[in-house]
Design a protein around this motif. Sequence first.
Motif, PDB file in Angstrom:
ATOM      1  N   SER A  48       8.459  26.357   0.383  1.00 35.56           N
ATOM      2  CA  SER A  48       9.384  27.454   0.676  1.00 35.56           C
ATOM      3  C   SER A  48       8.660  28.678   1.213  1.00 35.56           C
ATOM      4  CB  SER A  48      10.157  27.827  -0.587  1.00 35.56           C
ATOM      5  OG  SER A  48      10.966  26.750  -0.975  1.00 35.56           O
ATOM      6  N   ASP A  51       8.116  28.237   4.690  1.00 32.35           N
ATOM      7  CA  ASP A  51       9.383  28.434   5.402  1.00 32.35           C
ATOM      8  C   ASP A  51       9.620  29.908   5.698  1.00 32.35           C
ATOM      9  OD1 ASP A  51       9.874  25.803   5.365  1.00 32.35           O
ATOM     10  OD2 ASP A  51      11.474  25.839   3.864  1.00 32.35           O
ATOM     11  N   ARG A  55      10.117  30.665   9.426  1.00 28.77           N
ATOM     12  CA  ARG A  55      11.452  31.096   9.870  1.00 28.77           C
ATOM     13  C   ARG A  55      11.476  32.571  10.229  1.00 28.77           C
ATOM     14  NH1 ARG A  55      12.920  27.443  11.939  1.00 28.77           N
ATOM     15  NH2 ARG A  55      12.621  25.496  10.888  1.00 28.77           N
ATOM     16  N   GLN A 285      13.245  37.815   5.787  1.00 28.50           N
ATOM     17  CA  GLN A 285      13.260  36.354   5.712  1.00 28.50           C
ATOM     18  C   GLN A 285      13.131  35.858   4.273  1.00 28.50           C
ATOM     19  OE1 GLN A 285      14.145  34.416   8.211  1.00 28.50           O
ATOM     20  NE2 GLN A 285      14.180  32.788   6.690  1.00 28.50           N
ATOM     21  N   ASN A 288      16.495  35.975   3.014  1.00 30.24           N
ATOM     22  CA  ASN A 288      17.334  34.903   3.565  1.00 30.24           C
ATOM     23  C   ASN A 288      17.014  33.560   2.910  1.00 30.24           C
ATOM     24  OD1 ASN A 288      18.620  36.584   5.305  1.00 30.24           O
ATOM     25  ND2 ASN A 288      17.355  36.095   7.071  1.00 30.24           N
ATOM     26  N   THR A 289      15.722  33.236   2.820  1.00 25.97           N
ATOM     27  CA  THR A 289      15.329  31.951   2.246  1.00 25.97           C
ATOM     28  C   THR A 289      15.740  31.892   0.779  1.00 25.97           C
ATOM     29  OG1 THR A 289      13.487  31.857   3.786  1.00 25.97           O
ATOM     30  CG2 THR A 289      13.374  30.393   1.894  1.00 25.97           C
ATOM     31  N   ILE A 291      18.241  33.363  -0.629  1.00 24.69           N
ATOM     32  CA  ILE A 291      19.694  33.149  -0.714  1.00 24.69           C
ATOM     33  C   ILE A 291      20.016  31.670  -0.511  1.00 24.69           C
ATOM     34  CG2 ILE A 291      21.870  33.577   0.495  1.00 24.69           C
ATOM     35  CD1 ILE A 291      20.839  36.447   0.982  1.00 24.69           C
ATOM     36  N   LEU A 292      19.333  31.043   0.470  1.00 23.82           N
ATOM     37  CA  LEU A 292      19.593  29.627   0.743  1.00 23.82           C
ATOM     38  C   LEU A 292      19.176  28.757  -0.439  1.00 23.82           C
ATOM     39  CD1 LEU A 292      18.478  29.264   4.466  1.00 23.82           C
ATOM     40  CD2 LEU A 292      20.769  29.571   3.533  1.00 23.82           C
TER      41      LEU A 292
ATOM     42  N   ARG B 187      24.893  20.876  -3.382  1.00 22.59           N
ATOM     43  CA  ARG B 187      24.610  22.145  -2.702  1.00 22.59           C
ATOM     44  C   ARG B 187      25.481  22.296  -1.478  1.00 22.59           C
ATOM     45  NH1 ARG B 187      20.219  25.433  -3.939  1.00 22.59           N
ATOM     46  NH2 ARG B 187      19.368  24.664  -5.890  1.00 22.59           N
ATOM     47  N   GLN B 189      26.088  25.233   1.691  1.00 23.66           N
ATOM     48  CA  GLN B 189      25.669  26.518   2.249  1.00 23.66           C
ATOM     49  C   GLN B 189      26.047  26.514   3.719  1.00 23.66           C
ATOM     50  OE1 GLN B 189      24.886  29.829   2.809  1.00 23.66           O
ATOM     51  NE2 GLN B 189      23.862  29.655   0.841  1.00 23.66           N
ATOM     52  N   LYS B 197      20.283  27.062  12.428  1.00 19.51           N
ATOM     53  CA  LYS B 197      20.627  27.361  11.037  1.00 19.51           C
ATOM     54  C   LYS B 197      20.771  26.073  10.229  1.00 19.51           C
ATOM     55  CE  LYS B 197      22.115  30.778   9.096  1.00 19.51           C
ATOM     56  NZ  LYS B 197      21.495  31.414   7.950  1.00 19.51           N
ATOM     57  N   GLU B 200      17.312  25.201   9.214  1.00 17.79           N
ATOM     58  CA  GLU B 200      16.772  26.118   8.201  1.00 17.79           C
ATOM     59  C   GLU B 200      17.401  25.859   6.829  1.00 17.79           C
ATOM     60  OE1 GLU B 200      17.201  30.244   9.254  1.00 17.79           O
ATOM     61  OE2 GLU B 200      16.407  30.938   7.339  1.00 17.79           O
ATOM     62  N   VAL B 201      18.715  25.666   6.812  1.00 18.56           N
ATOM     63  CA  VAL B 201      19.395  25.449   5.538  1.00 18.56           C
ATOM     64  C   VAL B 201      18.975  24.108   4.931  1.00 18.56           C
ATOM     65  CG1 VAL B 201      21.649  25.150   4.437  1.00 18.56           C
ATOM     66  CG2 VAL B 201      21.346  26.917   6.151  1.00 18.56           C
ATOM     67  N   GLU B 203      16.147  22.610   5.344  1.00 17.77           N
ATOM     68  CA  GLU B 203      14.794  22.792   4.802  1.00 17.77           C
ATOM     69  C   GLU B 203      14.849  23.320   3.373  1.00 17.77           C
ATOM     70  OE1 GLU B 203      12.250  23.908   8.866  1.00 17.77           O
ATOM     71  OE2 GLU B 203      12.809  25.463   7.462  1.00 17.77           O
ATOM     72  N   SER B 204      15.724  24.299   3.155  1.00 22.51           N
ATOM     73  CA  SER B 204      15.803  24.874   1.807  1.00 22.51           C
ATOM     74  C   SER B 204      16.452  23.890   0.835  1.00 22.51           C
ATOM     75  CB  SER B 204      16.554  26.201   1.836  1.00 22.51           C
ATOM     76  OG  SER B 204      17.924  25.989   2.023  1.00 22.51           O
ATOM     77  N   PHE B 205      17.440  23.124   1.301  1.00 23.74           N
ATOM     78  CA  PHE B 205      18.070  22.102   0.440  1.00 23.74           C
ATOM     79  C   PHE B 205      17.013  21.105  -0.040  1.00 23.74           C
ATOM     80  CE2 PHE B 205      22.662  22.208   2.323  1.00 23.74           C
ATOM     81  CZ  PHE B 205      22.905  23.358   1.611  1.00 23.74           C
ATOM     82  N   LYS B 207      13.798  21.446  -0.313  1.00 24.45           N
ATOM     83  CA  LYS B 207      12.881  22.019  -1.294  1.00 24.45           C
ATOM     84  C   LYS B 207      13.554  22.210  -2.644  1.00 24.45           C
ATOM     85  CE  LYS B 207      10.195  23.064   2.259  1.00 24.45           C
ATOM     86  NZ  LYS B 207      10.514  23.394   3.641  1.00 24.45           N
TER      87      LYS B 207
END
Lengths: 332, 321
Positions: A48, A51, A55, A285, A288-289, A291-292, B187, B189, B197, B200-201, B203-205, B207
């Motif tokens: 992360s 990221d 990002r 960022q 943002n990360t 929050i995701l 999840r 989002q 996007k 990016e989303v 990627e976070s999922f 992780k």
Amino acid sequence: MMPTMMQRLLQGRGLAQIVALLVILAIDRAVSPQFFDVRMQDGRLFGSLIDVLNRGAPVALLALGMVLVIATRGIDLSVGAVMAIAGAIAASLADAYGLPLALAAALGAGLLCGLWNGFLVAVLGIQPIVATLILMVAGRGVAQLITEGRIVTFTASDLVWLGNGAVLGVPTPVVVVFGMLVVTGAVVRGSALGLLIEATGGNARASELAGIGTRAMILAVYVWCGLCAALAGVIAAADIMGADANNAGLWLELDAILAVVIGGTSLFGGRFSLVLAMVGALIIQAMNTGILLSGYPPEFNLLVKAAVVLIVLLLQSPRFASAGAVLGRARQ
Amino acid sequence: MTSKALLAATALVAITLSLPAAAAELTVGFSQIGSESGWRAAETSVSKSEAAKRKVTLKIADAQQKQENQIKAIRSFIAQGVDAIFLAPVVSSGWDAVLKEAKEAKIPVVLLDRDIDPSGKELYLTAVTSDSVHEGAVAGEWLAKTVAGKACNVVELQGTVGASVATNRKKGFDSVVAKNANLKVVRSQTGDFTRAKGKEVMESFIKAEGGGKNICAVYAHNDDMMVGAIQAMKEAGLKPGKDILTVSIDAVPDIFKAIAAGEANATVELTPNMAGPALDAIMAYKAKGTVPPKWIQTESKLYTAADDPQKIYDSKKGLGY
């Protein structure tokens, strides 16, 4: 005692931003326990934290150009559109003509866009917000014309590498940002150029009378800003292996301005800090990360962002700090 | 030649000129939103070919995503006296005044792809749209059938927050999830309907869900986000389509490329052919006065690797997606 120390700490240049970044990273760690885990994946660092850096690269690049423009008391609203144009050009040319030409054409387009903005502001004397608004609107149209409204995809592996590759495990976009930061820093801080830019922003008329070529300064910062934006656009296109003219860089000009402002550079021009603008981009960022990763419903995204930005800006406000000091003294 | 004969001759010429034109050829004005997405571009090009197939003159006005431009376009269509107006409304409210003008001019209006507020129901002839709740349900049912009772953690890439399509596609999918206890959305989002996007989303999922090990399937509200998510999965060392099942909506060409490569599993089509049924309805209405139903629903077809994705990709490629 405590409030005055707090006050002094927070007014120390850059400390508020770094504290804010650390606090946000700590919150990220709290909402997502694996936040600081980093491992290698196919020769590339993976995690992360990576990221956040990766990002954040496009906004960091935009902020690098924007901070100089804002230092001259200007603003560039067109960077998002310039990103779209550069991405569209690079994606359209990469497969047929190879990376060097595609990159040169995309960056050349960015330079031209910057030159146009600089011409409107420095030579014709149009207010920056209006002058760059023209390209903000028209530029996206130009990008859509280039892509004919489609997402232009490409397979050229060297262009893909710019967005998805790695140098010694570090994602290429991060390396590019770092390289651009070093180059920009060397140019503006290694010479008197930075000082001249600050003087132009502080008081253009006085600077002119003192013999500074303010027009040339202003022209130069817009050109540099256009170049940074074009580079950001190429990276954004390389990241998704396609140019999405409708969405690439959309609203990122606002994130870039925010990064600069969070970095402590005033919209009224004058003193600026490249490194703190980068920290500003990282703060945005990291938020943002976070929050995701948090798993909150997306309806809260913008609210959380607004609240965090407000807090970070309050932390930097001298009046807020002195108000805290007054309150502290009253309590004693 | 006397002046009377001249007059008669001109009248005759005028009649012969106007008669066949009025009988066979319709002129339809189409106020298109603009080039907001590849699907939009495909809708525009399919509309042109469908009109040409039926020998209808189609005048397309590009509104550049602005309602005021659409209103202006409709007013100019009314002034030109077109036979019908197609409207792909950029927003759902604020159409009453201009649609009343069209009604007073006795020009039927057909809504394409999107509906407007219920207050305007009397002001248009029919709406040709897909049912986005149904689309979500088709996607959900494919997943329920494919996992066949096995426990499955789903991550969801939503469209833009507040967009009705996103809300509805979520609702349809959720209705299937509610009926299948083995499916669970872990999840959800927003990926704003974009590739960048979506990536990016995802990627976070990955992780947040143990490097992707806890994820059994991805559901994306559109294919573009899924294309981004597929890249994110590949970069994380996962095999999309095998380690993690994918189902998304729209059926744009690039997802067929991914399906052909075994990197995506299924997509639900949002057909770009909205103008075809709309033209049929208008022609029947003009010729025989047949009033179409208030809502013409287009088919939401499911495509998987079994449907020769490469062939579909080739056929869709040229549509402007």
